[in-house]
Each structure stands twice: as C-alpha cells, then as structure tokens.
Design an enzyme around this catalytic site. Structure first.
Site, PDB file in Angstrom:
ATOM      1  CG  HIS A   1      -1.840   1.138   1.351  1.00  0.00           C
ATOM      2  ND1 HIS A   1      -1.412   2.375   1.800  1.00  0.00           N
ATOM      3  CD2 HIS A   1      -3.170   1.270   1.089  1.00  0.00           C
ATOM      4  CE1 HIS A   1      -2.439   3.217   1.807  1.00  0.00           C
ATOM      5  NE2 HIS A   1      -3.514   2.571   1.384  1.00  0.00           N
ATOM      6  N   GLY A   2       1.889   1.268   0.836  1.00  0.00           N
ATOM      7  CA  GLY A   2       2.830   2.379   0.870  1.00  0.00           C
ATOM      8  C   GLY A   2       2.558   3.431   1.923  1.00  0.00           C
ATOM      9  CG  ASP A   3       0.524   7.049   3.709  1.00  0.00           C
ATOM     10  OD1 ASP A   3       1.229   6.997   4.731  1.00  0.00           O
ATOM     11  OD2 ASP A   3      -0.238   8.007   3.458  1.00  0.00           O
ATOM     12  CG  PHE A   4      -2.206  -0.144   5.726  1.00  0.00           C
ATOM     13  CD1 PHE A   4      -3.305  -0.358   4.913  1.00  0.00           C
ATOM     14  CD2 PHE A   4      -2.231  -0.636   7.023  1.00  0.00           C
ATOM     15  CE1 PHE A   4      -4.416  -1.054   5.375  1.00  0.00           C
ATOM     16  CE2 PHE A   4      -3.328  -1.334   7.501  1.00  0.00           C
ATOM     17  CZ  PHE A   4      -4.427  -1.539   6.676  1.00  0.00           C
TER      18      PHE A   4
ATOM     19  CG  ASN B   1      -4.514   6.667   4.184  1.00  0.00           C
ATOM     20  OD1 ASN B   1      -5.256   7.638   4.128  1.00  0.00           O
ATOM     21  ND2 ASN B   1      -3.248   6.716   3.803  1.00  0.00           N
TER      22      ASN B   1
END
Length: 307
Positions: free
Chosen positions: A202-205, A209
């Site tokens: 995801h990268g920014d979990f 979010n």
C-alpha cells in the site's frame, strides 16, 4: 447542476499543504484545479454534492453522484512519484481490500471512486480492535504485483526518501537528532539491500487510510504503491496513534510489545520491522519540520528515539 457551471472551492488546508510541500509547482496545480475538476464533473456526467473540507493533503476530494444517481467520490490529486500509480494499484486489487476504482484519468491525477463512509475511519475503533482489522486487511492487500507493472521498487522509493531526509536534516530544529537521522539512513540502506521478498504494498497504510464501507467492513484508500518487503508497509501502521503510545508508561516496552504483536500477526521479521519503523518515523518527523508542524515532528522524533 452541471460540472461546467459548478464553482469549485479549494479547501484552505489543501492550499497550505500543497504550497508548503511543493512551492511553485504546487501553486500552479492549485490554480488549475477548479477548472480541471469542473471539466471532469462534466465529462463524466457527475453532479457535485460537496467538496470535503479539509479533504486530503495532496488532493481535492468531493462527494458526487453519477447520472444513475449512484453515489461516488471524485478525487483530484497532485501527481508525485509516490501517488502517480494509485490508479494502477486500485485496478490490480479490484476492490479486494481497497476502495473500488470506477474511472480514472491517470495523466491528470483524477479518479472516480466508490463512496465509503469518510466520517468513520478505522481510527474510530479502540486500538486493539483497530489493529486486528488492519492486519486482516493487509493480508488481502499484500499480493504479487502484476507482470510488467509500473510500480517503483522499494529500493527506489527508499533512495528518494533518503535524499529528501538528507536535505531536510539541516533544519535547525533537527540539530539534536543528527545521530538518530544517521542511524535511520544507515539502517534503511542496509534493509533495502537485503530484502528477500517482493509484494505489492500500500505504501501509506495506517488507521486514517482505512474507512468503513458497505460491501466490506473496512477498505483501504490513498495507496502510494511500491513493490518490496512487507515490513516496510507495516512500519507505518506501527507508528499509528503515536501520541497514545508515547503517553503510556514504559514507552520503550510498549513499543516493543507493539512491534512483537504486529510482526507475529503478519509473520514479519521484528528486527526488520523495527528498522523500517525508525526510518519512516525520522522521515515523517523531518517532513513535519519542513511544513512547520513542530508538534508532529517532536512526536515522531520521540518515537524514533524510543526504538
């Protein structure tokens, strides 16, 4: 009310965040944003209900409905190396664990998404329940990337982040954290060079979010996709509710417990999770300093120091 006739007001929060982070490039994007959103409303036969305020830090988010009166969300975001492939990740997940993509104009950073319950983030749950739901969701999101995919490799993302950290570490408020910054950079370099797995991340979990939904209890939004090891993705979740974590007695022990619980729940190496958490905490701290958010910066530096 057609898109062409609709007046689009850009939230002050978005204006300030984009200007602070992206300067003249951001100001140019903000200036063109109202007309761009209006054009997509008209082109996709959408009717604007309202622009969410504050909305995103890099995107205007609006509730709309389609010509069949079904609800949806229009998201118009500033394209960056981290956000440019959001549409591709959502396409690959196809609604499994993440918000469903209904239409996209990738070149303009405009997405049409299913409507979730934006007022009910995972953060609204008590921490133990929220962490349980979050780890369950990650099991669905961490999949093999598609063949010939456009996503950056984790080593590329880390190199770009390290360059930014190197530039921002000269901020006067970071003077006492130089040893911590050096440790974070060295650790990230070692981890990036020794990763042994390759998943779509995801990268920014984090809890903010993940939103409540109708077709599933919870769904992820706002990915900044990257391909690499799962511990990197889990590090952002490890830092969630940092204020509560740092307010608890015996902070290092509490942080060790969280690292242990999350690494066990998702079968991730705890030492690698600790290293990525250190790196991502320092990065968030220096980003906050650059945006003059001293309280957030101090919070993440304290967390990094407790690792």
């Amino acid at each position: 009310m057609s898109g062409a006739e609709t007046t689009i007001t850009v939230p002050t929060w978005l204006t300030n965040a984009v200007t602070a982070a992206h300067g003249e490039t951001g100001r140019a994007w903000l200036a063109a944003l109202p007309n761009g959103v209006a054009a997509h409303l008209a082109g996709w036969d959408l009717t604007l209900e309202r622009v969410l305020d504050p909305g995103g830090s890099l995107s205007l988010v609006a509730y709309v409905h389609r010509d069949d009166l079904s609800p949806a969300v229009l998201k118009a975001g500033l394209l960056t190396p981290e956000t440019a492939h959001e549409h591709a990740a959502l396409t690959h997940w196809a609604g499994r664990g993440a918000v469903l993509l209904l239409a996209a104009d990738p070149a303009e950073g405009v997405l049409l998404l299913e409507r979730l319950h934006g007022e009910i983030p995972l953060r609204s749950l008590a921490e133990p329940k929220a962490m349980l739901e979050a780890t369950s969701l990650l099991h669905r999101l961490w999949v093999e990337p598609p063949g010939e995919h456009p996503f950056p490799a984790l080593a590329e993302r880390v190199a770009a982040t390290a360059d930014r950290v190197g530039e921002q570490r000269s901020h006067p408020a970071a003077a006492e954290a130089q040893a911590l910054v050096t440790e974070a950079l060295d650790t990230a370099r070692d981890l990036a060079g020794s990763a042994g797995e390759s998943f779509l991340l995801h990268g920014d979990f984090h809890h903010g979010n993940v939103l409540a939904a109708d077709r599933a209890p919870w769904l992820a939004i706002d990915p900044r996709p990257v391909v690499g090891e799962r511990a990197y993705d889990l590090a952002r979740l490890t830092m969630d509710r940092a204020d509560t974590l740092l307010g608890s007695p015996g902070v290092p022990a509490a942080l060790r417990r969280r690292l242990h619980q999350l690494s066990e729940a998702l079968d991730v190496d705890r030492d690698r999770l600790r290293g990525w958490t250190l790196f991502r905490a320092v990065d968030l701290a220096l980003r906050a300093l650059a945006a003059d958010r001293r309280e957030d910066a101090e919070l993440h530096l304290e967390l990094a120091g407790s690792l």
